[in-house]
Enzyme design. Structure first.
Site, PDB file in Angstrom:
ATOM      1  CD  GLN A   5      -9.666  -2.668   5.595  1.00 52.93           C
ATOM      2  OE1 GLN A   5      -9.787  -3.456   6.696  1.00 52.93           O
ATOM      3  NE2 GLN A   5     -10.570  -2.803   4.594  1.00 52.93           N
ATOM      4  CG  ASP A  57       4.426   0.362 -12.702  1.00 51.81           C
ATOM      5  OD1 ASP A  57       4.655  -0.304 -11.585  1.00 51.81           O
ATOM      6  OD2 ASP A  57       3.502   0.732 -13.194  1.00 51.81           O
ATOM      7  CB  THR A 117     -15.874   2.527   2.727  1.00 50.64           C
ATOM      8  OG1 THR A 117     -16.084   1.611   3.504  1.00 50.64           O
ATOM      9  CG2 THR A 117     -14.186   2.668   2.566  1.00 50.64           C
ATOM     10  NE  ARG A 164      -7.035   4.140  -4.100  1.00 54.06           N
ATOM     11  CZ  ARG A 164      -6.745   3.037  -5.113  1.00 54.06           C
ATOM     12  NH1 ARG A 164      -5.820   2.975  -5.720  1.00 54.06           N
ATOM     13  NH2 ARG A 164      -7.870   2.040  -5.037  1.00 54.06           N
ATOM     14  CG  ASN A 182     -13.568  -2.002   5.097  1.00 52.15           C
ATOM     15  OD1 ASN A 182     -13.621  -3.516   4.813  1.00 52.15           O
ATOM     16  ND2 ASN A 182     -13.224  -1.339   6.275  1.00 52.15           N
ATOM     17  N   GLY A 201       3.587  -3.677 -12.495  1.00 46.59           N
ATOM     18  CA  GLY A 201       2.152  -3.441 -13.388  1.00 46.59           C
ATOM     19  C   GLY A 201       1.188  -4.053 -12.819  1.00 46.59           C
ATOM     20  CG  ASP A 215      -6.382   1.842  -1.697  1.00 46.31           C
ATOM     21  OD1 ASP A 215      -7.326   0.652  -1.730  1.00 46.31           O
ATOM     22  OD2 ASP A 215      -6.911   2.989  -1.327  1.00 46.31           O
ATOM     23  CD  GLU A 216      -1.432  -0.994   1.825  1.00 53.33           C
ATOM     24  OE1 GLU A 216      -2.295  -2.014   1.358  1.00 53.33           O
ATOM     25  OE2 GLU A 216      -1.258  -0.400   2.771  1.00 53.33           O
ATOM     26  N   GLY A 265     -11.336  -3.188  -1.305  1.00 62.89           N
ATOM     27  CA  GLY A 265     -11.458  -3.348  -2.624  1.00 62.89           C
ATOM     28  C   GLY A 265     -10.017  -3.917  -3.473  1.00 62.89           C
ATOM     29  CG  HIS A 266      -8.346  -6.929  -1.652  1.00 58.04           C
ATOM     30  ND1 HIS A 266      -7.814  -7.732  -0.744  1.00 58.04           N
ATOM     31  CD2 HIS A 266      -8.247  -5.522  -1.077  1.00 58.04           C
ATOM     32  CE1 HIS A 266      -7.712  -7.167   0.294  1.00 58.04           C
ATOM     33  NE2 HIS A 266      -7.913  -5.740   0.346  1.00 58.04           N
ATOM     34  CE  LYS A 271      -4.712  -4.798   1.601  1.00 61.83           C
ATOM     35  NZ  LYS A 271      -4.706  -3.420   1.292  1.00 61.83           N
ATOM     36  N   GLY A 272      -4.523  -7.470  -3.492  1.00 55.67           N
ATOM     37  CA  GLY A 272      -4.997  -8.413  -4.334  1.00 55.67           C
ATOM     38  C   GLY A 272      -4.203  -9.199  -5.442  1.00 55.67           C
ATOM     39  CE  LYS A 273       1.431  -8.268  -9.593  1.00 61.25           C
ATOM     40  NZ  LYS A 273       2.211  -7.394 -10.915  1.00 61.25           N
TER      41      LYS A 273
HETATM   42  P1  IMO Z   1      -8.331  -2.186   0.934  1.00 61.56           P
HETATM   43  O1  IMO Z   1      -8.159  -3.645   1.508  1.00 61.56           O
HETATM   44  C1  IMO Z   1      -8.021   2.054   1.607  1.00 61.56           C
HETATM   45  C2  IMO Z   1     -10.418   3.976   4.899  1.00 61.56           C
HETATM   46  C3  IMO Z   1     -11.468   4.664   4.504  1.00 61.56           C
HETATM   47  C4  IMO Z   1     -11.598   5.558   5.823  1.00 61.56           C
HETATM   48  C5  IMO Z   1     -11.138   4.829   6.773  1.00 61.56           C
HETATM   49  C6  IMO Z   1     -12.285   4.163   7.725  1.00 61.56           C
HETATM   50  O2  IMO Z   1      -8.689  -1.791  -0.364  1.00 61.56           O
HETATM   51  O3  IMO Z   1      -6.760  -1.675   0.956  1.00 61.56           O
HETATM   52  P2  IMO Z   1     -13.968   2.360   7.170  1.00 61.56           P
HETATM   53  O4  IMO Z   1     -14.805   2.101   5.741  1.00 61.56           O
HETATM   54  O5  IMO Z   1     -13.410   1.067   7.454  1.00 61.56           O
HETATM   55  O6  IMO Z   1     -14.913   2.950   8.151  1.00 61.56           O
HETATM   56  O7  IMO Z   1     -13.209   3.680   6.760  1.00 61.56           O
HETATM   57  O8  IMO Z   1     -10.364   3.635   6.215  1.00 61.56           O
HETATM   58  N1  IMO Z   1     -10.404   2.425   4.332  1.00 61.56           N
HETATM   59  C7  IMO Z   1      -9.537   2.160   3.052  1.00 61.56           C
HETATM   60  N2  IMO Z   1      -8.671   2.751   2.584  1.00 61.56           N
HETATM   61  N3  IMO Z   1      -8.299   1.007   1.403  1.00 61.56           N
HETATM   62  C8  IMO Z   1      -9.024   0.138   2.106  1.00 61.56           C
HETATM   63  O9  IMO Z   1      -9.052  -1.290   1.805  1.00 61.56           O
HETATM   64  C9  IMO Z   1      -9.852   0.818   2.972  1.00 61.56           C
HETATM   65  N4  IMO Z   1     -10.722   0.314   3.647  1.00 61.56           N
HETATM   66  C10 IMO Z   1     -10.987   1.455   4.717  1.00 61.56           C
HETATM   67  O10 IMO Z   1     -11.139   5.433   3.375  1.00 61.56           O
HETATM   68  O11 IMO Z   1     -10.335   6.680   5.503  1.00 61.56           O
HETATM   69 MG    MG Z   2      -8.806  -0.463  -1.701  1.00 65.58          MG
END
Ligand code: IMO
Ligand code: MG
Length: 425
Positions: free
Chosen positions: A227, A336, A134, A308, A43, A416, A18-19, A45-46, A21-23
């Site tokens: 991730q 920001d 997830t 989160r 798993n 932003g 969730d850093e 979400g971009h 990456k998508g943007k």
């Molecule tokens: P993006 O790409 C944040 C976390 C889950 C859990 C652990 C294992 O959007 O950054 P899993 O579903 O892979 O078995 O879950 O990893 N997790 C993420 N946390 N962003 C993600 O993806 C994540 N994908 C998995 O919350 O702690």
């Molecule tokens: Mg995410």
């Protein structure tokens, strides 16, 4: 041998996902012919935002909105046809020609409905020590891959696919007997089979050949990580990790790109930290400040909607991730969110078992006390700033400190969610 200068540049998250990456992939995509996902699955979400449009992608690479890009789903990904189809239909509704822009490696492993059931049963059986998955079936699909039981996208074309699918389902039903878990064996069965048919309308490719042909033709590639490094199956806080290699070497594994073809490694981090799911998080805040980060940063999962966990920037973990990935360029996100903070803290070392250390401890369960350095907040809205020279002094000091500590330049500052709220230095 590939003698062209074209490279695979990699974008990856340096924290717990969730850093943003998508943007960033969307911003950088203009400079690349090919965008490729190399690991993980739905798993992820971009989130992308341009003008009035906000969109979340789960299995489709974030270059999909750019005309003329090829978006590859690599062999290292695990793909759920149901989620993929839903994503495609949404995009088609926005007039995005998905079939033209997407290629899927035949070696990509399939997530089938019983993988999700196993994920749920396994998490339920763990009680308090659950991973916080997830529940998209990621772990069980990778287990089948390494256990040599898995089904791949290319198998959809085989005459005996349905028998192989049923055989895998039966293995799963046997496996599920160990859990005291109630489920409907036919959950999503028809929906999945229908989505699997839909998948066959796409160009299913030998991804490793495609990647290397593109490089040979001089076309640059951007590999999009999912991730974060601290969720890597080897280097993250095991067992509170995901089941794939989220770090740089995963891009070689998950695409069939040779290590020598890797160019830049863009490491993305937030100016603070978040984590969703269980596992250690030394700088986590349980107070009003943590709540403020969550509210102001809209820190709710893009995939699961979960809150989160929020805390200060952790330099020990950040430097560890930079080391493992060989980061060449840092990208800082969401400073920001702290626009109205009087004081900002950064963990510069940990105390573990009474001793100060700058290393991430092996023991996932160790009690870690962070030691903080304090910074004066900038108390200025950053989002409207477009030029580096207009950045407030206190913010420049924060940036300078991070660059000095890590030894890596911050080459992009995102202030932003929108494409335009970005300063490229
Ligand atoms: P993006 O790409 C944040 C976390 C889950 C859990 C652990 C294992 O959007 O950054 P899993 O579903 O892979 O078995 O879950 O990893 N997790 C993420 N946390 N962003 C993600 O993806 C994540 N994908 C998995 O919350 O702690
Ligand atoms: Mg995410």
């Amino acid at each position: 041998m590939n003698t062209s200068k074209a490279k695979v540049d990699v974008v990856l998250g340096l924290q717990w996902g969730d850093e943003g990456k998508g943007k960033i992939v969307d911003v950088l995509a203009d400079n690349y012919n090919v965008i490729a996902r190399f690991q993980g699955g739905p798993n992820a979400g971009h989130s992308l935002k341009f003008g009035e449009t906000s969109h979340v992608l789960h299995s489709i690479p974030s270059g999909i909105f750019r005309e003329g890009t090829v978006n590859i789903i690599g062999n290292g990904v695990v793909l759920d046809p149901i989620i993929f189809k839903e994503e495609c239909i949404k995009l088609e509704g926005m007039n995005i020609p998905v079939k033209e822009r997407i290629r899927i490696s035949k070696k990509t492993h399939l997530i089938i409905p019983t993988h999700r059931i196993i994920d749920a049963a396994s998490e339920a059986s763990k009680g308090k020590s659950k991973i916080g998955s997830t529940l998209k079936g990621i772990g069980p699909a990778y287990m089948d891959k390494t256990g040599r039981n898995g089904l791949r996208v290319g198998d959809l074309l085989a005459a005996d696919f349905r028998e192989r699918f049923e055989a895998l389902r039966n293995k799963h039903f046997n496996f599920l007997k160990q859990f005291d878990f109630k489920y409907d064996p036919d959950t999503d069965l028809e929906k999945w089979l229908d989505a699997a048919e839909y998948l066959k309308n796409f160009e299913l490719v030998d991804g490793e050949y495609l990647i290397n042909e593109e490089l040979k033709a001089g076309n640059s590639i951007l590999a999009e990580g999912a991730q974060g490094s601290m969720l890597d199956v080897d280097f993250g806080s095991y067992p509170f990790v995901t089941s794939s290699t989220t770090t740089c070497s995963g891009s070689c594994l998950g695409l069939g790109a040779a290590p020598s073809s890797i160019g830049k490694v863009y490491g993305i981090f937030k100016a603070y930290c978040t984590r969703v799911g269980s596992g250690p998080f030394p700088t986590e805040l349980f107070d009003q400040t943590g709540e403020q980060l969550r509210k102001q940063g809209h820190e709710y999962g893009a995939t699961t909607g979960r809150e989160r966990r929020c805390g200060w920037l952790d330099m020990v973990a950040l430097k560890y991730a930079i080391m493992i990935n060989g980061v060449t360029d840092l990208i800082m996100m969401k400073a920001d969110v702290m626009d109205n903070f009087d004081t900002i803290k950064v963990a510069t070392s940990y105390v573990v078992n009474g001793e100060e250390t700058k290393c991430v401890p092996y023991d996932t369960y160790a009690e870690v006390t962070p030691i903080y350095k304090e910074f004066k907040g900038w108390n200025t809205p950053l989002s409207s700033i477009r030029e580096e020279k207009d950045l407030p002094t206190e913010f420049r000091e924060y940036i300078a400190f991070i660059e000095k500590e890590t030894g890596v330049r911050i080459s992009i500052i995102s202030l932003g969610p929108d494409r335009v709220e970005t300063i490229v230095r």
